[in-house]
Design a protein around this motif. Structure first.
Motif, mmCIF file in Angstrom:
data_model
loop_
_atom_site.group_PDB
_atom_site.id
_atom_site.type_symbol
_atom_site.label_atom_id
_atom_site.label_comp_id
_atom_site.label_asym_id
_atom_site.label_seq_id
_atom_site.Cartn_x
_atom_site.Cartn_y
_atom_site.Cartn_z
ATOM 1 N N CYS A 33 3.694 -5.156 7.643
ATOM 2 C CA CYS A 33 4.394 -3.957 7.168
ATOM 3 C C CYS A 33 3.381 -2.944 6.654
ATOM 4 C CB CYS A 33 5.367 -4.352 6.057
ATOM 5 S SG CYS A 33 6.486 -3.048 5.536
ATOM 6 N N LEU A 34 3.577 -1.686 7.002
ATOM 7 C CA LEU A 34 2.782 -0.578 6.464
ATOM 8 C C LEU A 34 3.698 0.251 5.574
ATOM 9 C CD1 LEU A 34 0.352 1.760 8.375
ATOM 10 C CD2 LEU A 34 2.075 2.719 6.848
ATOM 11 N N VAL A 35 3.309 0.424 4.303
ATOM 12 C CA VAL A 35 4.122 1.160 3.343
ATOM 13 C C VAL A 35 3.370 2.417 2.923
ATOM 14 C CG1 VAL A 35 5.328 1.096 1.127
ATOM 15 C CG2 VAL A 35 5.120 -0.986 2.494
ATOM 16 N N PHE A 36 3.973 3.576 3.125
ATOM 17 C CA PHE A 36 3.377 4.849 2.736
ATOM 18 C C PHE A 36 4.087 5.383 1.499
ATOM 19 C CE2 PHE A 36 3.669 9.591 3.167
ATOM 20 C CZ PHE A 36 2.376 9.870 2.747
ATOM 21 N N ASP A 37 3.302 5.703 0.469
ATOM 22 C CA ASP A 37 3.854 6.297 -0.753
ATOM 23 C C ASP A 37 3.271 7.691 -0.878
ATOM 24 O OD1 ASP A 37 4.784 6.950 -3.264
ATOM 25 O OD2 ASP A 37 3.355 5.684 -4.331
ATOM 26 N N GLY A 38 4.064 8.716 -0.595
ATOM 27 C CA GLY A 38 3.566 10.083 -0.660
ATOM 28 C C GLY A 38 4.666 11.072 -0.337
ATOM 29 N N ALA A 72 11.039 -6.352 -3.168
ATOM 30 C CA ALA A 72 11.898 -7.307 -2.451
ATOM 31 C C ALA A 72 12.305 -6.757 -1.087
ATOM 32 C CB ALA A 72 13.127 -7.621 -3.299
ATOM 33 N N LEU A 73 12.591 -5.451 -1.033
ATOM 34 C CA LEU A 73 12.943 -4.825 0.238
ATOM 35 C C LEU A 73 11.799 -4.916 1.237
ATOM 36 C CD1 LEU A 73 14.803 -1.618 -0.990
ATOM 37 C CD2 LEU A 73 15.793 -3.426 0.408
ATOM 38 N N VAL A 74 10.596 -4.577 0.795
ATOM 39 C CA VAL A 74 9.444 -4.602 1.693
ATOM 40 C C VAL A 74 9.202 -6.019 2.213
ATOM 41 C CG1 VAL A 74 6.936 -4.312 1.819
ATOM 42 C CG2 VAL A 74 8.336 -2.568 0.698
ATOM 43 N N ALA A 75 9.321 -7.000 1.320
ATOM 44 C CA ALA A 75 9.116 -8.387 1.738
ATOM 45 C C ALA A 75 10.149 -8.798 2.782
ATOM 46 C CB ALA A 75 9.189 -9.307 0.521
ATOM 47 N N ARG A 76 11.369 -8.378 2.593
ATOM 48 C CA ARG A 76 12.429 -8.757 3.527
ATOM 49 C C ARG A 76 12.314 -7.996 4.838
ATOM 50 N NH1 ARG A 76 17.038 -8.968 -1.221
ATOM 51 N NH2 ARG A 76 16.308 -10.932 -2.121
ATOM 52 N N TRP A 113 8.523 4.119 4.303
ATOM 53 C CA TRP A 113 8.137 5.269 3.477
ATOM 54 C C TRP A 113 8.826 5.140 2.112
ATOM 55 C CZ3 TRP A 113 9.349 11.061 5.087
ATOM 56 C CH2 TRP A 113 8.705 11.924 4.184
ATOM 57 N N VAL A 114 8.035 5.074 1.046
ATOM 58 C CA VAL A 114 8.580 5.151 -0.308
ATOM 59 C C VAL A 114 8.540 6.623 -0.697
ATOM 60 C CG1 VAL A 114 8.338 4.440 -2.714
ATOM 61 C CG2 VAL A 114 7.786 2.835 -0.875
ATOM 62 N N LYS A 115 9.704 7.249 -0.756
ATOM 63 C CA LYS A 115 9.787 8.710 -0.855
ATOM 64 C C LYS A 115 10.707 9.119 -1.997
ATOM 65 C CE LYS A 115 11.004 12.819 1.859
ATOM 66 N NZ LYS A 115 11.780 13.440 0.763
ATOM 67 N N ARG A 116 10.130 9.738 -2.994
ATOM 68 C CA ARG A 116 10.964 10.270 -4.068
ATOM 69 C C ARG A 116 11.762 11.456 -3.545
ATOM 70 N NH1 ARG A 116 6.115 10.159 -8.362
ATOM 71 N NH2 ARG A 116 5.012 10.431 -6.399
ATOM 72 N N GLY A 117 13.023 11.540 -3.971
ATOM 73 C CA GLY A 117 13.934 12.482 -3.336
ATOM 74 C C GLY A 117 14.041 13.844 -3.971
ATOM 75 N N ARG A 163 1.281 4.784 17.158
ATOM 76 C CA ARG A 163 0.557 3.729 17.893
ATOM 77 C C ARG A 163 1.127 2.356 17.588
ATOM 78 N NH1 ARG A 163 -5.953 2.315 17.879
ATOM 79 N NH2 ARG A 163 -5.737 0.406 19.090
ATOM 80 N N TYR A 164 1.534 2.122 16.343
ATOM 81 C CA TYR A 164 1.986 0.789 15.937
ATOM 82 C C TYR A 164 3.508 0.708 15.832
ATOM 83 C CZ TYR A 164 -2.862 -0.359 14.979
ATOM 84 O OH TYR A 164 -4.199 -0.607 15.108
ATOM 85 N N ARG A 165 4.171 1.528 16.560
ATOM 86 C CA ARG A 165 5.635 1.633 16.422
ATOM 87 C C ARG A 165 6.348 0.309 16.616
ATOM 88 N NH1 ARG A 165 9.489 6.350 18.975
ATOM 89 N NH2 ARG A 165 11.429 5.624 18.022
ATOM 90 N N ARG A 166 5.939 -0.494 17.550
ATOM 91 C CA ARG A 166 6.621 -1.765 17.828
ATOM 92 C C ARG A 166 5.825 -2.973 17.354
ATOM 93 N NH1 ARG A 166 8.388 1.769 21.600
ATOM 94 N NH2 ARG A 166 10.631 1.711 22.035
ATOM 95 N N ARG A 167 4.724 -2.735 16.673
ATOM 96 C CA ARG A 167 3.879 -3.850 16.243
ATOM 97 C C ARG A 167 3.927 -4.081 14.742
ATOM 98 N NH1 ARG A 167 -1.859 -2.425 18.662
ATOM 99 N NH2 ARG A 167 -2.382 -4.264 17.413
#
Length: 330
Positions: free
Chosen positions: A54-59, A311-315, A81-85, A72-76
């Protein structure tokens, strides 16, 4: 992997961390196109080295170099995205929905006082979690201990001042006015200098300057705080029940600090000042100092959103979406 100059904090916490100099510090000879190529190559090397699930982007918004890697890694790899609203209207309308579609999942940390309206996107699963902050109340230093750590007279009232890193707007003049007013009111003043500040440090007139992380562990020591309106500052002030005067930075590109602080203003021990006025500031200090406060602060009597997001990212990484308990945005 980070562009932040606060890299030592990550290492100190025990994490392996890779650093890429931010574009703002790369120098004029490095174009945006060159920097984005450097970023995408570096990120690809890290992914190939560690093979994460998993790749998690916070920004705020994913820049070009990151978007190349996402494609490039769309299916791999699972892309999150952790995105404040709470973005300003222009920024939200221009880019938010378009970029959300580049990710498989989007996690929205909520504000402390009001639910953020999140528009569903056909190409990304959107999940809202509770407000995210670092320390639990039990991890804060006890009041007397915190005051000893700061080496200040424990019998005097303490004030905490943190008006931002100063990388977006100049804060020194405003900070000086605030410090002088607090000292006239009888406070010992502790100024928090941000570890990501790019500004040179000069005399402040404060009784103590600290550049530590997390500063929130000292919050029990303070009788009043004066802070900018960033997400972390507001979450922590409310989570720990610190009487606070917020002076929002209205020069941010996307983060709507003014809206955020106005949402918590309705509680008697959080006040807002957009333009500094000495007389009004002193009045607000008196008001938050005498306001009746509920034990444990306001608004965060719930599970920390950091736990929910983890927990979400792990799942997501294990492909167990059916187990997700966080509220899914419809």
């Amino acid at each position: 992997m980070t562009t932040s100059i606060a890299l030592p904090i990550v290492h100190r916490a025990g994490f392996i961390c890779h650093h890429i100099p931010p574009a703002a510090l790369a120098g004029r000879s490095v174009s945006q196109a060159d920097w984005n190529r450097l970023f995408s190559r570096s990120l690809e090397e890290v992914i190939e080295l560690y093979r994460p699930a998993c790749l998690v982007f916070d920004g705020s918004f994913p820049y070009v170099g990151l978007r190349r890697v996402l494609r490039r890694y769309r299916r791999r790899i699972e892309r999150v995205w952790v995105k404040r609203g709470l973005n300003k209207a222009a920024a939200k309308g221009e880019k938010g929905g378009i970029y959300a579609s580049r990710f498989d999942k989007v996690i929205f940390p909520q504000e402390v006082s009001a639910r953020v309206d999140v528009a569903a996107d056909d190409d990304a699963a959107l999940f809202a979690v509770n407000p995210i902050y670092l320390l639990g109340r039990e991890e804060l230093l006890e009041r007397a201990h915190a005051r000893r750590m700061l080496s200040l007279d424990a019998e005097r009232p303490f004030a905490y001042v943190q008006l931002g890193a100063g990388n977006i707007n100049e804060v020194e003049d405003l900070q000086g006015q605030v410090i002088r007013a607090l000292k006239r009111r009888g406070f010992l003043v502790v100024v928090a200098r941000s570890p990501i500040s790019l500004q040179s440090s000069g005399p402040t007139g404060a009784d103590r300057v600290i550049m530590d992380y997390p500063n929130s562990r000292y919050y029990e020591a303070f009788d009043v705080a004066v802070m900018a309106g960033g997400y972390n500052s507001v979450c922590e002030a409310v989570a720990y029940g610190v009487p606070t005067i917020f002076i929002p930075n209205v020069s941010t590109g996307s983060d709507d600090q003014l809206k955020r602080v106005n949402q918590v203003r309705r509680e008697g021990y959080y006040e807002v000042m957009t333009t500094y006025d000495d007389k009004r500031f002193t009045s607000l200090v008196d008001r938050v100092m005498t306001a009746e406060r509920s034990p444990g602060g306001y608004g965060l009597a719930c599970e920390n959103g950091a736990e929910q997001a983890a927990a979400l990212v792990a799942r997501f990484s294990r492909g167990e979406e059916h187990m997700i308990e966080a509220r899914r945005v419809k």
